[in-house]
Write a protein that holds these residues in place. Structure first.
Motif, PDB file in Angstrom:
ATOM      1  N   TYR A 189      -4.389   8.500   2.252  1.00 25.09           N
ATOM      2  CA  TYR A 189      -3.359   7.272   1.304  1.00 25.09           C
ATOM      3  C   TYR A 189      -2.785   7.995   0.107  1.00 25.09           C
ATOM      4  O   TYR A 189      -3.129   9.176  -0.206  1.00 25.09           O
ATOM      5  N   GLY A 190      -1.740   7.379  -0.281  1.00 25.45           N
ATOM      6  CA  GLY A 190      -0.942   8.062  -1.469  1.00 25.45           C
ATOM      7  C   GLY A 190       0.452   7.324  -1.439  1.00 25.45           C
ATOM      8  O   GLY A 190       0.796   6.500  -0.626  1.00 25.45           O
ATOM      9  N   PRO A 191       1.391   8.320  -2.121  1.00 25.20           N
ATOM     10  CA  PRO A 191       2.846   8.194  -2.243  1.00 25.20           C
ATOM     11  C   PRO A 191       3.411   8.178  -0.922  1.00 25.20           C
ATOM     12  O   PRO A 191       3.109   8.688   0.116  1.00 25.20           O
ATOM     13  N   TYR A 192       4.574   7.246  -0.593  1.00 27.31           N
ATOM     14  CA  TYR A 192       5.267   7.161   0.773  1.00 27.31           C
ATOM     15  C   TYR A 192       4.559   7.029   1.937  1.00 27.31           C
ATOM     16  O   TYR A 192       4.870   7.333   2.911  1.00 27.31           O
ATOM     17  N   HIS A 193       3.589   6.163   1.681  1.00 30.96           N
ATOM     18  CA  HIS A 193       2.966   5.571   2.857  1.00 30.96           C
ATOM     19  C   HIS A 193       3.398   4.072   3.457  1.00 30.96           C
ATOM     20  O   HIS A 193       3.752   3.307   2.710  1.00 30.96           O
ATOM     21  N   PHE A 194       3.708   4.136   4.573  1.00 28.64           N
ATOM     22  CA  PHE A 194       4.458   3.125   5.373  1.00 28.64           C
ATOM     23  C   PHE A 194       3.689   1.827   5.093  1.00 28.64           C
ATOM     24  O   PHE A 194       2.608   1.808   5.486  1.00 28.64           O
ATOM     25  N   PRO A 195       4.239   0.521   4.533  1.00 29.66           N
ATOM     26  CA  PRO A 195       3.389  -0.419   4.480  1.00 29.66           C
ATOM     27  C   PRO A 195       3.007  -1.503   5.576  1.00 29.66           C
ATOM     28  O   PRO A 195       3.036  -2.373   5.772  1.00 29.66           O
ATOM     29  N   GLU A 196       2.642  -0.644   6.770  1.00 25.12           N
ATOM     30  CA  GLU A 196       2.012  -1.298   7.806  1.00 25.12           C
ATOM     31  C   GLU A 196       0.773  -0.869   7.963  1.00 25.12           C
ATOM     32  O   GLU A 196      -0.284  -1.391   8.540  1.00 25.12           O
ATOM     33  N   LYS A 197       0.233   0.335   7.018  1.00 31.32           N
ATOM     34  CA  LYS A 197      -1.063   0.630   7.023  1.00 31.32           C
ATOM     35  C   LYS A 197      -1.763  -0.161   5.922  1.00 31.32           C
ATOM     36  O   LYS A 197      -1.153  -0.727   4.907  1.00 31.32           O
ATOM     37  N   LEU A 198      -3.189  -0.086   5.958  1.00 32.41           N
ATOM     38  CA  LEU A 198      -4.164  -0.804   5.184  1.00 32.41           C
ATOM     39  C   LEU A 198      -3.579  -1.113   3.689  1.00 32.41           C
ATOM     40  O   LEU A 198      -3.332  -2.030   3.171  1.00 32.41           O
ATOM     41  N   ILE A 199      -3.853   0.194   3.046  1.00 27.70           N
ATOM     42  CA  ILE A 199      -3.562   0.362   1.498  1.00 27.70           C
ATOM     43  C   ILE A 199      -2.032  -0.107   0.911  1.00 27.70           C
ATOM     44  O   ILE A 199      -1.856  -0.988   0.293  1.00 27.70           O
ATOM     45  N   PRO A 200      -1.190   0.607   1.617  1.00 33.13           N
ATOM     46  CA  PRO A 200       0.322   0.050   1.107  1.00 33.13           C
ATOM     47  C   PRO A 200       0.419  -1.489   1.645  1.00 33.13           C
ATOM     48  O   PRO A 200       1.311  -2.146   0.799  1.00 33.13           O
ATOM     49  N   ILE A 260     -11.948  -1.551  -0.126  1.00 30.74           N
ATOM     50  CA  ILE A 260     -10.543  -1.090  -0.545  1.00 30.74           C
ATOM     51  C   ILE A 260      -9.771  -2.172  -1.319  1.00 30.74           C
ATOM     52  O   ILE A 260      -8.981  -2.027  -2.079  1.00 30.74           O
ATOM     53  N   VAL A 261      -9.646  -3.421  -0.663  1.00 34.60           N
ATOM     54  CA  VAL A 261      -8.759  -4.212  -0.669  1.00 34.60           C
ATOM     55  C   VAL A 261      -9.175  -4.782  -2.016  1.00 34.60           C
ATOM     56  O   VAL A 261      -8.348  -5.155  -2.848  1.00 34.60           O
ATOM     57  N   HIS A 262     -10.625  -5.109  -2.148  1.00 34.99           N
ATOM     58  CA  HIS A 262     -10.873  -5.545  -3.897  1.00 34.99           C
ATOM     59  C   HIS A 262     -10.513  -4.671  -4.781  1.00 34.99           C
ATOM     60  O   HIS A 262      -9.926  -4.924  -5.881  1.00 34.99           O
ATOM     61  N   THR A 263     -10.511  -3.264  -4.580  1.00 27.95           N
ATOM     62  CA  THR A 263     -10.096  -2.170  -5.565  1.00 27.95           C
ATOM     63  C   THR A 263      -8.686  -2.509  -5.675  1.00 27.95           C
ATOM     64  O   THR A 263      -8.375  -2.160  -6.842  1.00 27.95           O
ATOM     65  N   CYS A 265      -6.700  -4.930  -5.344  1.00 29.21           N
ATOM     66  CA  CYS A 265      -6.483  -6.212  -6.235  1.00 29.21           C
ATOM     67  C   CYS A 265      -6.834  -6.021  -7.678  1.00 29.21           C
ATOM     68  O   CYS A 265      -6.080  -6.441  -8.589  1.00 29.21           O
ATOM     69  N   ALA A 266      -7.989  -5.339  -7.993  1.00 26.24           N
ATOM     70  CA  ALA A 266      -8.453  -5.196  -9.415  1.00 26.24           C
ATOM     71  C   ALA A 266      -7.528  -4.249 -10.250  1.00 26.24           C
ATOM     72  O   ALA A 266      -7.001  -4.426 -11.310  1.00 26.24           O
ATOM     73  N   LEU A 267      -6.916  -3.086  -9.540  1.00 23.08           N
ATOM     74  CA  LEU A 267      -5.889  -2.368 -10.204  1.00 23.08           C
ATOM     75  C   LEU A 267      -4.802  -3.037 -10.485  1.00 23.08           C
ATOM     76  O   LEU A 267      -4.164  -3.082 -11.653  1.00 23.08           O
ATOM     77  N   LEU A 268      -4.179  -4.057  -9.510  1.00 19.11           N
ATOM     78  CA  LEU A 268      -3.080  -4.740  -9.777  1.00 19.11           C
ATOM     79  C   LEU A 268      -3.423  -5.782 -10.629  1.00 19.11           C
ATOM     80  O   LEU A 268      -2.262  -5.955 -11.564  1.00 19.11           O
ATOM     81  N   ASP A 269      -4.542  -6.374 -10.809  1.00 12.38           N
ATOM     82  CA  ASP A 269      -4.628  -7.172 -11.938  1.00 12.38           C
ATOM     83  C   ASP A 269      -4.578  -6.550 -13.373  1.00 12.38           C
ATOM     84  O   ASP A 269      -3.975  -7.137 -14.158  1.00 12.38           O
ATOM     85  N   GLU A 270      -4.919  -5.297 -13.230  1.00 13.36           N
ATOM     86  CA  GLU A 270      -4.873  -4.615 -14.541  1.00 13.36           C
ATOM     87  C   GLU A 270      -3.412  -4.112 -14.889  1.00 13.36           C
ATOM     88  O   GLU A 270      -2.695  -4.324 -16.033  1.00 13.36           O
ATOM     89  N   LEU A 271      -2.694  -3.521 -13.892  1.00 18.30           N
ATOM     90  CA  LEU A 271      -1.423  -2.825 -14.025  1.00 18.30           C
ATOM     91  C   LEU A 271      -0.068  -3.797 -13.960  1.00 18.30           C
ATOM     92  O   LEU A 271       0.890  -3.498 -14.559  1.00 18.30           O
ATOM     93  N   SER A 272      -0.336  -4.718 -13.274  1.00 18.01           N
ATOM     94  CA  SER A 272       0.766  -5.849 -13.054  1.00 18.01           C
ATOM     95  C   SER A 272       0.244  -7.103 -12.886  1.00 18.01           C
ATOM     96  O   SER A 272       0.266  -7.803 -11.766  1.00 18.01           O
ATOM     97  N   PRO A 273      -0.419  -7.686 -13.831  1.00 16.96           N
ATOM     98  CA  PRO A 273      -1.064  -9.053 -13.732  1.00 16.96           C
ATOM     99  C   PRO A 273      -0.043  -9.996 -12.964  1.00 16.96           C
ATOM    100  O   PRO A 273       1.199 -10.181 -13.049  1.00 16.96           O
ATOM    101  N   GLU A 317     -11.272   7.201  -7.067  1.00 17.19           N
ATOM    102  CA  GLU A 317     -11.037   6.279  -8.114  1.00 17.19           C
ATOM    103  C   GLU A 317      -9.696   6.782  -8.914  1.00 17.19           C
ATOM    104  O   GLU A 317      -8.610   5.963  -9.080  1.00 17.19           O
ATOM    105  N   SER A 318      -9.379   8.012  -8.919  1.00 19.40           N
ATOM    106  CA  SER A 318      -8.287   8.557  -9.561  1.00 19.40           C
ATOM    107  C   SER A 318      -7.195   8.485  -8.519  1.00 19.40           C
ATOM    108  O   SER A 318      -5.934   8.148  -8.890  1.00 19.40           O
ATOM    109  N   GLY A 319      -7.365   8.606  -7.305  1.00 24.01           N
ATOM    110  CA  GLY A 319      -6.435   8.729  -6.361  1.00 24.01           C
ATOM    111  C   GLY A 319      -5.727   7.362  -5.870  1.00 24.01           C
ATOM    112  O   GLY A 319      -4.560   7.217  -5.875  1.00 24.01           O
ATOM    113  N   ILE A 320      -6.589   6.284  -5.992  1.00 27.57           N
ATOM    114  CA  ILE A 320      -6.174   4.901  -5.687  1.00 27.57           C
ATOM    115  C   ILE A 320      -5.293   4.349  -6.854  1.00 27.57           C
ATOM    116  O   ILE A 320      -4.390   3.730  -6.913  1.00 27.57           O
TER     117      ILE A 320
END
Ligand code: NAD
Ligand code: TYD
Length: 355
Positions: A189-200, A260-263, A265-273, A317-320
């Motif tokens: 997982y990380g930058p430039y990951h095509f958004p057909e895969k789980l995390i992006p 993973i999905v809850h993590t 969501c929690a990061l987005l809640d914090e960074l971009s409510p 934690e740091s990577g996600i």
């Protein structure tokens, strides 16, 4: 220079950027530019003479022979592949063509080139094949993680095609002596990951107020590795791996999908409510499970640590957190990859609710 195939995809583009920053040695990048290939991921290299891009197919034997003769690389790193399990379930033709036939053609071209090299170059040449932990099949809960000796038992058309390519690479070493290296890595997982895969997919759907489709009960377990750690592992294997050996690469980080999905969501809640308030987790929707869904993958990465001194540097934690931040900071990249072809895929896989 080195020849990188599939260097416009997710891991390949991260690798080319990482390689040039760390090693500075020129890269010839051969990529077919399928739906998954994206030159926007390499925009930072525009005008950089150390990066030579050629659009083409690893299965195009005359093209590959000409590129090898002209550029005389000291190594080939093969990322080129069809890589998405769900697409392989809808239709496996391209997976057989690129992952099996394409790898065979590339091996043949590499062998002809390598056999004609003079002694010092011949001894130093390497063919590094980038593969996946999915070739080992599914693990029961609590079963020991995959070592390099684990029997191959691929369950999806994707993993079967990657397993076939691994076998070809092995055979070209044993039969022809080609100095090959194979890496079997867990989910990146990380930058430039095509958004057909789980995390992006979860990040971009959350931000566009769409459902977050979790297959089945969401208790399937994957081992997740930050893509830069994978790139560093490949550099290390290329530098010091023993020809003919395989190295398992993993993050020591097993997590069920739902966590993973809850993590995310929690990061987005914090960074971009969310505009309307509440958590993005409210968008989680359980959908029909993937046919033949592997329950668990886990990598035992002790061999690469013991022999080559590689360990992942990033924690989950740091990577996600970096990953979510990257998607928030790069809406133009996301908009560009969400082309017509991407929308057609989302409609075919998830129905009109997500299209
Ligand atoms: P990706 O789908 O993002 O990129 C694949 C790239 O290969 C694209 O740029 C595409 O245009 C190119 N390509 C496809 N067919 C080609 C062909 N015939 N000739 C030349 N180029 C072609 O895939 P990824 O996630 O970056 O994966 C790269 C490699 O790593 C694959 O071999 C995959 O099996 C392996 N891998 C991926 C993961 C992961 O989590 N993504 C984990 C372990 C191993
Ligand atoms: P994916 O990113 O496709 O990687 P792989 O299948 O190669 O492991 O999927 C990771 C996990 O997430 C896998 O167990 C399937 C699951 N998944 C979902 O639950 N929903 C989705 O929309 C996607 C794409 C994957």
């Amino acid at each position: 220079m080195i020849l990188v195939t599939g260097g416009a995809g997710f891991i390949g583009s991260n690798f080319v950027l990482d390689w040039l920053a760390a090693e500075g040695e020129p890269v010839l990048n051969l990529d077919k530019l399928t739906y998954a290939g994206n030159l926007a991921s390499l925009a930072a290299l525009r005008g950089d003479a150390r990066h030579v891009f050629v659009q083409g197919d690893i299965g195009d034997a005359p093209l590959v022979a000409r590129l090898l003769a002209e550029h005389r690389p000291r190594a080939i790193v093969n990322f080129a592949a069809e890589s998405h399990v769900d697409r392989s379930i809808h239709g496996a033709g391209e997976f057989i063509q690129t992952n099996v036939v394409g790898t065979f053609k590339l091996l043949e071209a590499a062998t002809h080139y390598w056999q004609a090299l003079a002694a010092p170059e011949k001894g130093a040449f390497r063919f590094l094949h980038v593969s996946t932990d999915e070739v080992y099949g599914s693990l029961a809960p609590g079963a020991p993680a995959f070592t390099e000796d684990h029997a191959y038992a691929p369950n999806s058309p994707y993993s079967a095609s990657k397993a076939a390519s691994d076998h070809l690479v092995r055979a070209w070493h044993h039969t022809h002596g080609l100095p090959v290296l194979t890496t079997n890595c867990s989910n990146n997982y990380g930058p430039y990951h095509f958004p057909e895969k789980l995390i992006p997919l979860m990040i971009v759907n959350a931000l566009s107020a769409k459902p977050l489709p979790v297959y089945g009960d969401g208790r399937q377990v994957r081992d997740w590795l930050y893509v830069e750690d994978h790139c560093r592992a490949i550099r290390r294997v290329l530098e010091a791996g023993r020809p003919g050996e395989t190295y398992n690469v993993g993050g020591w980080n097993e997590k069920p999908n739902i966590e993973i999905v809850h993590t995310v969501c929690a990061l987005l809640d914090e960074l971009s409510p969310r505009a309307g308030g509440g958590s993005y987790a409210a968008q989680i929707t359980h959908v029909a499970d993937r046919p033949g869904h592997d329950r668990r993958y886990a990598i035992d990465a002790r061999k690469i640590e013991r022999e080559l001194g590689w360990r992942p540097a990033e924690t989950f934690e740091s990577g996600i957190r970096k990953t979510v931040r990257w998607y928030l900071d790069h809406p133009d990249w996301v908009a560009e990859v969400q082309s017509g072809a991407y929308r057609d895929w989302v409609a075919a896989q998830y129905g009109s609710a997500l299209a």
